[in-house]
Design a protein around this motif. Structure first.
Motif, PDB file in Angstrom:
ATOM      1  N   ARG A  31      41.197  47.168  38.804  1.00  0.00           N
ATOM      2  CA  ARG A  31      40.069  47.118  39.734  1.00  0.00           C
ATOM      3  C   ARG A  31      39.829  45.679  40.189  1.00  0.00           C
ATOM      4  O   ARG A  31      39.907  44.749  39.394  1.00  0.00           O
ATOM      5  N   THR A  32      39.520  45.538  41.468  1.00  0.00           N
ATOM      6  CA  THR A  32      39.086  44.257  42.020  1.00  0.00           C
ATOM      7  C   THR A  32      37.779  44.515  42.762  1.00  0.00           C
ATOM      8  O   THR A  32      37.361  45.667  42.904  1.00  0.00           O
ATOM      9  N   GLU A  33      37.166  43.473  43.255  1.00  0.00           N
ATOM     10  CA  GLU A  33      35.939  43.659  44.041  1.00  0.00           C
ATOM     11  C   GLU A  33      36.213  44.453  45.304  1.00  0.00           C
ATOM     12  O   GLU A  33      35.334  45.127  45.825  1.00  0.00           O
ATOM     13  N   ALA A  34      37.458  44.401  45.804  1.00  0.00           N
ATOM     14  CA  ALA A  34      37.824  45.110  47.023  1.00  0.00           C
ATOM     15  C   ALA A  34      38.270  46.548  46.758  1.00  0.00           C
ATOM     16  O   ALA A  34      38.484  47.306  47.697  1.00  0.00           O
ATOM     17  N   GLY A  35      38.417  46.936  45.487  1.00  0.00           N
ATOM     18  CA  GLY A  35      38.875  48.279  45.154  1.00  0.00           C
ATOM     19  C   GLY A  35      40.019  48.237  44.166  1.00  0.00           C
ATOM     20  O   GLY A  35      40.344  47.192  43.607  1.00  0.00           O
ATOM     21  N   GLU A  36      40.652  49.391  43.946  1.00  0.00           N
ATOM     22  CA  GLU A  36      41.772  49.465  43.011  1.00  0.00           C
ATOM     23  C   GLU A  36      43.061  48.995  43.658  1.00  0.00           C
ATOM     24  O   GLU A  36      43.302  49.253  44.834  1.00  0.00           O
ATOM     25  N   VAL A  37      43.877  48.330  42.831  1.00  0.00           N
ATOM     26  CA  VAL A  37      45.179  47.822  43.270  1.00  0.00           C
ATOM     27  C   VAL A  37      46.215  48.375  42.311  1.00  0.00           C
ATOM     28  O   VAL A  37      45.979  48.454  41.108  1.00  0.00           O
ATOM     29  N   GLU A  38      47.384  48.776  42.834  1.00  0.00           N
ATOM     30  CA  GLU A  38      48.518  49.142  41.995  1.00  0.00           C
ATOM     31  C   GLU A  38      49.684  48.267  42.408  1.00  0.00           C
ATOM     32  O   GLU A  38      49.990  48.164  43.601  1.00  0.00           O
ATOM     33  N   ALA A  39      50.322  47.640  41.414  1.00  0.00           N
ATOM     34  CA  ALA A  39      51.416  46.721  41.710  1.00  0.00           C
ATOM     35  C   ALA A  39      52.362  46.646  40.522  1.00  0.00           C
ATOM     36  O   ALA A  39      51.961  46.876  39.380  1.00  0.00           O
ATOM     37  N   VAL A  40      53.616  46.311  40.803  1.00  0.00           N
ATOM     38  CA  VAL A  40      54.580  46.017  39.755  1.00  0.00           C
ATOM     39  C   VAL A  40      54.482  44.521  39.495  1.00  0.00           C
ATOM     40  O   VAL A  40      54.582  43.718  40.428  1.00  0.00           O
ATOM     41  N   VAL A  41      54.243  44.157  38.228  1.00  0.00           N
ATOM     42  CA  VAL A  41      54.009  42.763  37.872  1.00  0.00           C
ATOM     43  C   VAL A  41      54.852  42.376  36.661  1.00  0.00           C
ATOM     44  O   VAL A  41      55.296  43.233  35.896  1.00  0.00           O
ATOM     45  N   LEU A  42      55.044  41.068  36.490  1.00  0.00           N
ATOM     46  CA  LEU A  42      55.683  40.528  35.298  1.00  0.00           C
ATOM     47  C   LEU A  42      54.593  39.822  34.491  1.00  0.00           C
ATOM     48  O   LEU A  42      54.140  38.732  34.874  1.00  0.00           O
ATOM     49  N   PRO A  43      54.129  40.427  33.386  1.00  0.00           N
ATOM     50  CA  PRO A  43      53.094  39.793  32.580  1.00  0.00           C
ATOM     51  C   PRO A  43      53.637  38.512  31.943  1.00  0.00           C
ATOM     52  O   PRO A  43      54.766  38.499  31.450  1.00  0.00           O
ATOM     53  N   THR A  44      52.834  37.451  31.939  1.00  0.00           N
ATOM     54  CA  THR A  44      53.283  36.182  31.382  1.00  0.00           C
ATOM     55  C   THR A  44      52.436  35.710  30.211  1.00  0.00           C
ATOM     56  O   THR A  44      52.906  34.899  29.417  1.00  0.00           O
ATOM     57  N   ASP A  45      51.192  36.197  30.064  1.00  0.00           N
ATOM     58  CA  ASP A  45      50.359  35.765  28.949  1.00  0.00           C
ATOM     59  C   ASP A  45      49.137  36.666  28.810  1.00  0.00           C
ATOM     60  O   ASP A  45      48.630  37.185  29.802  1.00  0.00           O
ATOM     61  N   VAL A  46      48.705  36.845  27.574  1.00  0.00           N
ATOM     62  CA  VAL A  46      47.430  37.481  27.265  1.00  0.00           C
ATOM     63  C   VAL A  46      46.643  36.428  26.503  1.00  0.00           C
ATOM     64  O   VAL A  46      47.118  35.910  25.491  1.00  0.00           O
ATOM     65  N   ALA A  47      45.466  36.067  26.993  1.00  0.00           N
ATOM     66  CA  ALA A  47      44.692  34.981  26.394  1.00  0.00           C
ATOM     67  C   ALA A  47      43.217  35.342  26.311  1.00  0.00           C
ATOM     68  O   ALA A  47      42.732  36.199  27.050  1.00  0.00           O
ATOM     69  N   THR A  48      42.522  34.655  25.411  1.00  0.00           N
ATOM     70  CA  THR A  48      41.078  34.821  25.261  1.00  0.00           C
ATOM     71  C   THR A  48      40.402  33.528  25.681  1.00  0.00           C
ATOM     72  O   THR A  48      40.810  32.443  25.267  1.00  0.00           O
ATOM     73  N   ARG A  49      39.397  33.649  26.542  1.00  0.00           N
ATOM     74  CA  ARG A  49      38.591  32.492  26.924  1.00  0.00           C
ATOM     75  C   ARG A  49      37.288  32.990  27.545  1.00  0.00           C
ATOM     76  O   ARG A  49      37.244  34.081  28.109  1.00  0.00           O
ATOM     77  N   ALA A  50      36.269  32.198  27.391  1.00  0.00           N
ATOM     78  CA  ALA A  50      34.952  32.505  27.951  1.00  0.00           C
ATOM     79  C   ALA A  50      34.451  33.884  27.514  1.00  0.00           C
ATOM     80  O   ALA A  50      33.848  34.618  28.295  1.00  0.00           O
ATOM     81  N   GLY A  51      34.752  34.272  26.268  1.00  0.00           N
ATOM     82  CA  GLY A  51      34.246  35.530  25.741  1.00  0.00           C
ATOM     83  C   GLY A  51      34.912  36.774  26.283  1.00  0.00           C
ATOM     84  O   GLY A  51      34.388  37.865  26.137  1.00  0.00           O
ATOM     85  N   ALA A  52      36.073  36.625  26.921  1.00  0.00           N
ATOM     86  CA  ALA A  52      36.796  37.775  27.474  1.00  0.00           C
ATOM     87  C   ALA A  52      38.290  37.571  27.264  1.00  0.00           C
ATOM     88  O   ALA A  52      38.744  36.474  26.948  1.00  0.00           O
ATOM     89  N   GLU A  53      39.053  38.641  27.453  1.00  0.00           N
ATOM     90  CA  GLU A  53      40.512  38.560  27.365  1.00  0.00           C
ATOM     91  C   GLU A  53      41.083  38.701  28.771  1.00  0.00           C
ATOM     92  O   GLU A  53      40.559  39.456  29.594  1.00  0.00           O
ATOM     93  N   TRP A  54      42.166  37.980  29.018  1.00  0.00           N
ATOM     94  CA  TRP A  54      42.736  37.867  30.356  1.00  0.00           C
ATOM     95  C   TRP A  54      44.244  38.089  30.331  1.00  0.00           C
ATOM     96  O   TRP A  54      44.912  37.709  29.369  1.00  0.00           O
ATOM     97  N   LEU A  55      44.771  38.671  31.397  1.00  0.00           N
ATOM     98  CA  LEU A  55      46.208  38.842  31.580  1.00  0.00           C
ATOM     99  C   LEU A  55      46.651  37.960  32.741  1.00  0.00           C
ATOM    100  O   LEU A  55      46.124  38.070  33.846  1.00  0.00           O
ATOM    101  N   SER A  56      47.611  37.098  32.454  1.00  0.00           N
ATOM    102  CA  SER A  56      48.259  36.318  33.514  1.00  0.00           C
ATOM    103  C   SER A  56      49.543  37.047  33.872  1.00  0.00           C
ATOM    104  O   SER A  56      50.246  37.538  32.982  1.00  0.00           O
ATOM    105  N   PHE A  57      49.855  37.118  35.154  1.00  0.00           N
ATOM    106  CA  PHE A  57      51.075  37.798  35.567  1.00  0.00           C
ATOM    107  C   PHE A  57      51.589  37.223  36.870  1.00  0.00           C
ATOM    108  O   PHE A  57      50.877  36.544  37.605  1.00  0.00           O
ATOM    109  N   GLN A  58      52.857  37.522  37.127  1.00  0.00           N
ATOM    110  CA  GLN A  58      53.484  37.136  38.384  1.00  0.00           C
ATOM    111  C   GLN A  58      53.648  38.407  39.209  1.00  0.00           C
ATOM    112  O   GLN A  58      54.258  39.380  38.751  1.00  0.00           O
TER     113      GLN A  58
END
Length: 78
Positions: A31-58
């Motif tokens: 989900r984004t502010e503009a709606g749902e997105v579907e994409a093929v991605v290459l995940p590069t990192d899963v990290a925790t910061r600012a009290g949340a978990e984040w996925l970095s991807f290409q």
């Protein structure tokens, strides 16, 4: 996302971490502010910061992006 972070299921978190380690492309729906997105991605990192978990991807375009894990609707091998 302005809402407080909502932890994701452990199985999804594990799937994301394994995809990073194996350099495995995922078909990601999120989900984004503009709606749902579907994409093929290459995940590069899963990290925790600012009290949340984040996925970095290409993205397929080559652009690097970061999303909060609680924005993910589904993630499966591409």
């Amino acid at each position: 996302m302005a809402e407080p972070y909502q932890p994701i299921p452990c199985a999804l978190h594990e799937r994301l971490e394994f995809a990073v380690l194996r350099r495995q492309r995922l078909r990601l729906r999120y989900r984004t502010e503009a709606g749902e997105v579907e994409a093929v991605v290459l995940p590069t990192d899963v990290a925790t910061r600012a009290g949340a978990e984040w996925l970095s991807f290409q993205a397929e375009s080559g652009a690097n992006q970061v999303i909060r894990l609680d924005a993910i609707v589904s993630a499966r091998p591409a």
